[in-house]
Design an enzyme around this catalytic site. Structure first.
Site, PDB file in Angstrom:
ATOM      1  N   CYS A   7       0.864  -1.171   0.000  1.00 49.19           N
ATOM      2  CA  CYS A   7       0.000   0.000   0.000  1.00 49.19           C
ATOM      3  C   CYS A   7       0.908   1.231   0.000  1.00 49.19           C
ATOM      4  O   CYS A   7       2.120   1.109  -0.121  1.00 49.19           O
ATOM      5  CB  CYS A   7      -0.922  -0.044   1.214  1.00 49.19           C
ATOM      6  SG  CYS A   7      -2.465   0.856   0.944  1.00 49.19           S
ATOM      7  N   CYS A  79      -4.469  -0.769  -1.863  1.00 49.85           N
ATOM      8  CA  CYS A  79      -5.029   0.576  -1.784  1.00 49.85           C
ATOM      9  C   CYS A  79      -6.302   0.635  -2.628  1.00 49.85           C
ATOM     10  O   CYS A  79      -6.560  -0.237  -3.430  1.00 49.85           O
ATOM     11  CB  CYS A  79      -4.035   1.621  -2.240  1.00 49.85           C
ATOM     12  SG  CYS A  79      -2.721   1.030  -3.244  1.00 49.85           S
ATOM     13  N   CYS A  87      -2.144   4.055  -6.211  1.00 48.71           N
ATOM     14  CA  CYS A  87      -1.640   2.776  -5.728  1.00 48.71           C
ATOM     15  C   CYS A  87      -0.258   2.544  -6.335  1.00 48.71           C
ATOM     16  O   CYS A  87      -0.084   2.698  -7.539  1.00 48.71           O
ATOM     17  CB  CYS A  87      -2.603   1.677  -6.146  1.00 48.71           C
ATOM     18  SG  CYS A  87      -2.612   0.313  -5.008  1.00 48.71           S
TER      19      CYS A  87
END
Length: 159
Positions: A7, A79, A87
């Site tokens: 993430c 994400c 992302c």
């Protein structure tokens, strides 16, 4: 096999995914988490939730994808592009998939509403981990295209 849950901040969703996967994973499979721009701290509600579920966070910390202790075989970005997040794209010869999750760490509201967001995120992660671990993993390791298709499908699952 090493799975990287990736993430941006590596404080919440990727850590929840790492802990949940490692708690359920068969021998020989291990998850790590990292961020493209790590916050440097784990979200306290994410840590508390994992502990409530009986999942250890010993040794977990917010880290950069530049400081990985192992090379991943699979990278799962978690994400949420729907939330307007960028992302990170992990570069390297790995199997990649996207399992978008809204960040419960950004929820504003009462303690109950925030806690409900964390529980919802955990429920999605748990459902996806069970689906992943139900796959014929040994068979799929020999068929990267089919493995990628299955991983992408899992990224759409909701409990």
């Amino acid at each position: 096999m090493n799975i990287l849950f990736l993430c941006t901040g590596n404080s919440c969703r990727s850590v929840l995914s790492e802990g949940t996967f490692n708690h359920l994973a068969p021998e020989g499979w291990q998850a790590i988490s990292a961020g493209s721009q790590p916050t440097g701290t784990l979200h306290p509600r994410a840590v508390a939730l994992l502990h409530r579920k009986g999942i250890s966070t010993e040794g977990y910390y917010s880290k950069s994808w530049d400081d990985l202790p192992v090379t991943p075989d699979i990278v799962v970005t978690v994400c949420s592009s729907a939330a307007g997040e960028t992302c990170p794209a992990y570069l390297g010869p790995v199997l990649r998939t996207h399992w978008g999750l809204d960040d419960p760490g950004h929820v504003v509201g009462t303690d109950e509403q925030i806690e409900a967001a964390f529980e919802r995120t955990y429920a999605i992660i748990l459902a996806r981990m069970h689906a992943f671990l139900a796959l014929p993993l040994e068979e799929l390791q020999a068929d990267r295209n089919r493995f990628k298709t299955e991983l992408d499908r899992i990224g759409t699952l909701l409990p």
